[in-house]
Design a protein around this motif. Sequence first.
Motif, PDB file in Angstrom:
ATOM      1  N   TYR A  19      -0.502   4.738   8.540  1.00  0.00           N
ATOM      2  CA  TYR A  19      -0.208   3.343   8.211  1.00  0.00           C
ATOM      3  C   TYR A  19       0.870   2.781   9.139  1.00  0.00           C
ATOM      4  CZ  TYR A  19       1.468  -0.792   5.794  1.00  0.00           C
ATOM      5  OH  TYR A  19       1.862  -2.071   5.505  1.00  0.00           O
ATOM      6  N   LEU A  72       0.318   4.526  -2.300  1.00  0.00           N
ATOM      7  CA  LEU A  72       0.084   5.842  -1.724  1.00  0.00           C
ATOM      8  C   LEU A  72       0.963   6.908  -2.365  1.00  0.00           C
ATOM      9  CD1 LEU A  72      -1.138   7.705   0.457  1.00  0.00           C
ATOM     10  CD2 LEU A  72       0.621   6.859   2.034  1.00  0.00           C
ATOM     11  N   PHE A 121      -7.952  12.384  -2.421  1.00  0.00           N
ATOM     12  CA  PHE A 121      -7.382  11.090  -2.792  1.00  0.00           C
ATOM     13  C   PHE A 121      -8.408  10.200  -3.497  1.00  0.00           C
ATOM     14  CE2 PHE A 121      -4.231  12.416   0.301  1.00  0.00           C
ATOM     15  CZ  PHE A 121      -3.057  11.954  -0.274  1.00  0.00           C
ATOM     16  N   HIS A 123      -6.799   2.159  -0.193  1.00  0.00           N
ATOM     17  CA  HIS A 123      -5.864   2.762  -1.131  1.00  0.00           C
ATOM     18  C   HIS A 123      -5.960   2.164  -2.528  1.00  0.00           C
ATOM     19  CE1 HIS A 123      -3.783   5.809   1.078  1.00  0.00           C
ATOM     20  NE2 HIS A 123      -3.742   5.017   2.126  1.00  0.00           N
ATOM     21  N   SER A 124      -6.332   0.928  -2.624  1.00  0.00           N
ATOM     22  CA  SER A 124      -6.552   0.334  -3.948  1.00  0.00           C
ATOM     23  C   SER A 124      -7.719   1.030  -4.642  1.00  0.00           C
ATOM     24  CB  SER A 124      -6.842  -1.171  -3.813  1.00  0.00           C
ATOM     25  OG  SER A 124      -5.722  -1.842  -3.285  1.00  0.00           O
ATOM     26  N   TYR A 140       0.648   8.267   5.474  1.00  0.00           N
ATOM     27  CA  TYR A 140       1.728   7.294   5.630  1.00  0.00           C
ATOM     28  C   TYR A 140       2.004   7.052   7.117  1.00  0.00           C
ATOM     29  CZ  TYR A 140       6.575   5.558   5.596  1.00  0.00           C
ATOM     30  OH  TYR A 140       7.727   4.834   5.819  1.00  0.00           O
ATOM     31  N   SER A 173       0.823  -1.205   0.000  1.00  0.00           N
ATOM     32  CA  SER A 173       0.000   0.000   0.000  1.00  0.00           C
ATOM     33  C   SER A 173       0.861   1.260   0.000  1.00  0.00           C
ATOM     34  CB  SER A 173      -0.934   0.019   1.209  1.00  0.00           C
ATOM     35  OG  SER A 173      -0.207   0.045   2.419  1.00  0.00           O
ATOM     36  N   ILE A 184       0.394  13.347   1.792  1.00  0.00           N
ATOM     37  CA  ILE A 184       0.783  11.941   1.898  1.00  0.00           C
ATOM     38  C   ILE A 184       1.461  11.587   3.226  1.00  0.00           C
ATOM     39  CG2 ILE A 184       2.364  10.198   0.936  1.00  0.00           C
ATOM     40  CD1 ILE A 184       1.638  11.242  -1.843  1.00  0.00           C
ATOM     41  N   ASN A 204       0.331   7.457  -6.299  1.00  0.00           N
ATOM     42  CA  ASN A 204      -1.073   7.617  -6.655  1.00  0.00           C
ATOM     43  C   ASN A 204      -1.210   8.618  -7.806  1.00  0.00           C
ATOM     44  OD1 ASN A 204      -3.872   8.249  -6.691  1.00  0.00           O
ATOM     45  ND2 ASN A 204      -4.033   7.645  -4.550  1.00  0.00           N
ATOM     46  N   ALA A 243      -8.725   4.038  -3.911  1.00  0.00           N
ATOM     47  CA  ALA A 243      -8.286   5.411  -4.171  1.00  0.00           C
ATOM     48  C   ALA A 243      -7.491   5.497  -5.464  1.00  0.00           C
ATOM     49  CB  ALA A 243      -7.445   5.921  -2.999  1.00  0.00           C
TER      50      ALA A 243
END
Length: 388
Positions: free
Chosen positions: A294, A72, A208, A314-315, A291, A68, A287, A75, A317
Motif C-alpha cells: 500500500y 488491514l 485474508f 480490503h473492504s 502494508y 484501508s 500484514i 481485520n 476482505a
Amino acid sequence: GPGSAFLFQHGPHRQGLGGVLTYYLALSTGFSVVAESRMIVLFLVVASVLALNLKIRMTGNSSWWDTSIPLLFLNPVQIETVVDVPNLSHSVLPLVFTLSIARCWLSNRRLLRFGLGSVIASLSLFTGFGIFVFVGFVILLLLDVFASPKVFCKRYLTVLFLTGFVLIVAVIVFSVGYKTGTKELGATFQRATLPDYLTFVCSLYGRFFYFTHSIRPYFGFLVVVSLAYVTFRVMREILVKQVRSTFCEILLFLMVVSLVFAVGAAIGRISFGPFAGGSSRYTTLAIPAIYATYLWLSQRKNMSHSGMIFISIHSIAVLSSFFSSVVYAIDRSEPRSEGKRAWIESYRKNGDATLATSESGFKIFPEPDLIVDRIEYLELNKLGSFNN
C-alpha cells in the motif's frame, strides 16, 4: 518471575517482553484469559495507529485511502490470535516492533535510528517470531553501511560499533540455554516438496479472504506474486538505480519481515499439511508485506485508481473475514467454551482429569494427564476458572 517469563522458550521461540506483560497481567487478573485477549486487541490498535502515523511521516500527506490501513491491521481474520490461542509474543508484539523500528528509521539522527532500533530489534529477537524482525533490522543496518555513500566519520563508527555490540550481546544471551530441535505438541519437523511449501505460503497470504482450503492457495498465489513484484521493484530502486531513500529501505524491511516469516512458518509447520498455512493466527505477520504494498502504491502517479482497488479489496476482505469470524465463533469457539466449562465443573466434583474428559466430552489435547499439575496449581491458588 518476570525474568523467567522473558527467557521462557515456547517451541522454537522465547516469550520475551510478551511473556513479562502476560506474567504481570496474569497476576493482576487471576489468570484471566479474557484479559489476555483484550490486551492483544489493545496492541493491534496500537499497531494500526503506528501504521497510520508511519504512512503520513513517510509520504508527507494523508488521504481517505488511508482508511484501508486500520481495515488491514484490525481485520477480524485474526480471531485465532485473539481468542483461540492468545499469545502476545507470537506475532502481535513483533508486529508492533516492526512498525516501531520503521518509525525509528525515519529519524535523521543516527543515534536514534541505530541505538533505539537495535534495542527494539533485540527485544524482538526474544519475543516470539520477532526473530524475523531482528533479521530485517540487520539487513537495514547492512544497507546503511554498505549501500549508502558516506564518509565514515568517528561518530558514525562509534554509533555503529555500539549498535553491533548490542545486537551481538542479544544473540549471545538468546543462545544461552536455548534448546534446538524443540517441538510443540503435535508438531514435528519434516521435509516436504517445493509445491507443498509454496501451497503453505500461498494459503497463508490467501487467508485474508474467506475461501475454502482448496481455493485459498490460488488467490494467495496472486498475492505472493504481487508482493514479489513490489519487492523486486524496491530492490531495483536501491541496487540498480542507486536510490538510497529511507522510503525504499523501510519498504524492503517490511517485506523481509513478512516474507521470511511466511517461509519460516512453512518450514516449521509443514508437518500439519500444506493447507495449514491458512491458520488465521499466521496472518498477523503477513500484514507488514501488504502494508508495504500500500505504501508503495501511495507513491504511484495513478494512486487514485490503485487506492480505489486496494481499499475495495480490503473492504471485501474484512466483510468476508467478519463472516468467517462469526461462523468460527458459532461453530468452534462457543462449543469449546462450553466444553471447557463442562470439563471444569466435572473436575471440581471428582478431581479426576481423565473422568472429567469422559463426562464432558471435551478432549484435552493431547492427553488430560499433561495438564493435571497446572490445574492443581490454579485450583490451589484460586486462579482462572477456580477464582469463584
